[in-house]
Design a protein around this motif. Structure first.
Motif, short mmCIF file in Angstrom:
data_model
loop_
_atom_site.label_atom_id
_atom_site.label_comp_id
_atom_site.label_asym_id
_atom_site.label_seq_id
_atom_site.Cartn_x
_atom_site.Cartn_y
_atom_site.Cartn_z
N LEU A 71 -2.70 -17.05 -18.35
CA LEU A 71 -2.28 -16.00 -19.05
C LEU A 71 -0.92 -15.57 -18.56
O LEU A 71 -0.39 -14.95 -19.73
N LEU A 72 -0.79 -15.73 -17.33
CA LEU A 72 0.71 -14.82 -16.91
C LEU A 72 1.83 -15.68 -17.05
O LEU A 72 2.74 -15.15 -17.54
N ASP A 73 1.58 -17.10 -17.01
CA ASP A 73 2.74 -17.77 -17.28
C ASP A 73 3.22 -18.20 -18.74
O ASP A 73 4.19 -18.11 -19.30
N GLU A 74 1.87 -18.38 -19.48
CA GLU A 74 2.16 -18.80 -20.79
C GLU A 74 1.56 -18.08 -22.00
O GLU A 74 1.51 -18.39 -23.20
N LYS A 75 0.94 -16.89 -21.51
CA LYS A 75 0.32 -15.74 -22.39
C LYS A 75 -0.83 -16.42 -23.26
O LYS A 75 -1.09 -16.30 -24.42
N LYS A 76 -1.53 -17.24 -22.64
CA LYS A 76 -2.71 -18.14 -23.17
C LYS A 76 -3.87 -17.59 -23.06
O LYS A 76 -4.21 -17.15 -21.71
N LEU A 77 -4.83 -17.24 -24.03
CA LEU A 77 -6.18 -16.72 -23.92
C LEU A 77 -7.25 -17.78 -24.07
O LEU A 77 -6.97 -18.86 -24.51
N VAL A 78 -8.37 -17.44 -23.25
CA VAL A 78 -9.61 -18.26 -23.37
C VAL A 78 -10.65 -17.75 -23.80
O VAL A 78 -10.86 -16.43 -23.66
N LEU A 126 0.61 -1.27 0.06
CA LEU A 126 0.00 -0.02 0.07
C LEU A 126 0.91 1.11 0.04
O LEU A 126 1.81 1.41 0.76
N GLY A 127 0.49 2.14 -0.84
CA GLY A 127 1.38 3.58 -0.99
C GLY A 127 0.35 4.50 -0.87
O GLY A 127 -0.59 4.51 -0.73
N LYS A 128 1.08 5.95 -1.10
CA LYS A 128 0.20 6.96 -0.90
C LYS A 128 -0.76 6.85 -2.14
O LYS A 128 -1.98 7.55 -1.63
N ARG A 129 -0.59 6.50 -3.30
CA ARG A 129 -1.66 6.55 -4.33
C ARG A 129 -1.47 4.87 -4.92
O ARG A 129 -0.44 4.44 -4.99
N ASN A 130 -2.57 4.34 -5.03
CA ASN A 130 -2.57 3.07 -5.53
C ASN A 130 -3.84 3.03 -6.56
O ASN A 130 -4.70 3.47 -6.53
N LEU A 131 -3.50 2.09 -7.77
CA LEU A 131 -4.49 1.87 -8.74
C LEU A 131 -4.72 0.53 -8.80
O LEU A 131 -3.91 -0.44 -9.03
N LEU A 132 -6.00 0.14 -8.63
CA LEU A 132 -6.50 -1.42 -9.04
C LEU A 132 -7.04 -1.20 -10.20
O LEU A 132 -7.92 -0.47 -10.62
N PHE A 133 -6.72 -2.41 -10.85
CA PHE A 133 -7.55 -2.70 -12.05
C PHE A 133 -8.12 -4.10 -12.19
O PHE A 133 -7.64 -5.02 -11.98
N ALA A 134 -9.46 -4.11 -11.86
CA ALA A 134 -10.19 -5.37 -11.78
C ALA A 134 -10.42 -5.78 -13.25
O ALA A 134 -11.15 -5.07 -13.90
N PHE A 135 -10.37 -7.20 -13.64
CA PHE A 135 -10.52 -7.63 -14.80
C PHE A 135 -10.97 -9.11 -14.97
O PHE A 135 -10.84 -9.85 -13.75
N GLN A 136 -11.65 -9.58 -15.68
CA GLN A 136 -11.62 -10.99 -15.95
C GLN A 136 -10.95 -11.52 -17.10
O GLN A 136 -10.77 -10.76 -18.12
N VAL A 137 -10.63 -12.51 -17.08
CA VAL A 137 -9.86 -13.41 -18.33
C VAL A 137 -10.58 -13.47 -19.60
O VAL A 137 -10.24 -13.36 -20.62
N ASN A 138 -11.98 -13.80 -19.30
CA ASN A 138 -12.73 -13.89 -20.36
C ASN A 138 -13.56 -12.47 -20.61
O ASN A 138 -14.95 -12.55 -20.40
N CYS A 139 -12.93 -11.61 -20.69
CA CYS A 139 -13.47 -10.25 -20.91
C CYS A 139 -12.65 -9.45 -22.17
O CYS A 139 -11.58 -8.88 -21.75
#
Length: 202
Positions: free
Chosen positions: A76-83, A18-31
């Motif tokens: 997604l992160l390890d193999e850059k595979k999309l679904v 946690l910092g003075k300013r933080n940016l959260l990005f909520a996503f779904q892999v099927n989006c």
């Protein structure tokens, strides 16, 4: 000023503090929209403001649970595979969906079951709705009953997504060290507009 309730089961990539300013990005892999608009903005912002803002991507799931899960987030992160629909979009529009490396930290939302449905969580959700705080005891009980009934229809409940009543994905939340929400938005905003929002709080 509303507070962000941030909970995640694990950090899948990088570290987040946690910092003075933080940016959260909520996503779904099927989006597909998350990949057309959300990830490119986050990648650019991370490259430019990593020293001033702490970034966190949150993989969540409020639908299509066969795709939006921990296993496919790791792919997604390890193999850059999309679904799912994201893969279809990539195959259809390969020039528009430029899939680059994801360098910022990524966590997995807590995916809970009906044990999530507690009076405390119901009241927290209720406070996101207008007039809930001013409602009579009887009216609030009726409201709570509706929230409970809705939650109990879901086999899987994404905790951060649900507690903060996000509208969908992609969702962005800029917050401070006390988890106070400074800005939040759902859906696509041009990168220049997003950067302008960020700069106003630095």
């Amino acid at each position: 000023m509303k507070k962000l309730r941030l909970e995640y089961s694990s950090i899948l990539q990088g570290t987040f503090s946690l910092g003075k300013r933080n940016l959260l990005f909520a996503f779904q892999v099927n989006c597909p929209g998350c990949f057309f608009y959300g990830f490119p903005s986050m990648n650019e912002l991370f490259k430019k403001y990593a020293g001033q803002i702490n970034f966190l991507g949150l993989s969540t799931a409020f639908e299509d649970f066969q795709f939006n899960n921990l296993e496919n987030t790791r792919l997604l992160l390890d193999e850059k595979k999309l679904v799912g629909e994201t893969k279809k979009a990539f195959d259809t529009y390969p020039d528009e969906l430029q899939f680059s490396d994801i360098d910022f930290p990524i966590a997995m939302d807590v995916l809970s079951d009906k044990t999530f449905v507690t009076p405390e969580n119901i009241a927290h959700i209720g406070n996101h709705f207008a007039n809930y705080g001013q409602a009579s005891e009887v009216e609030r009980e009726q409201f709570d009953h509706k929230i409970k009934d809705y939650l109990n229809t879901n086999l899987i409940i994404p905790v951060t997504f649900t507690l903060n009543q996000f509208k969908g994905t992609p969702t962005f939340v800029l917050f401070d060290k006390d988890y106070s929400i400074l800005e939040h938005w759902f859906g696509h905003k041009p990168y220049e507009e997003v950067e302008h929002i960020i700069k106003n709080w630095l």
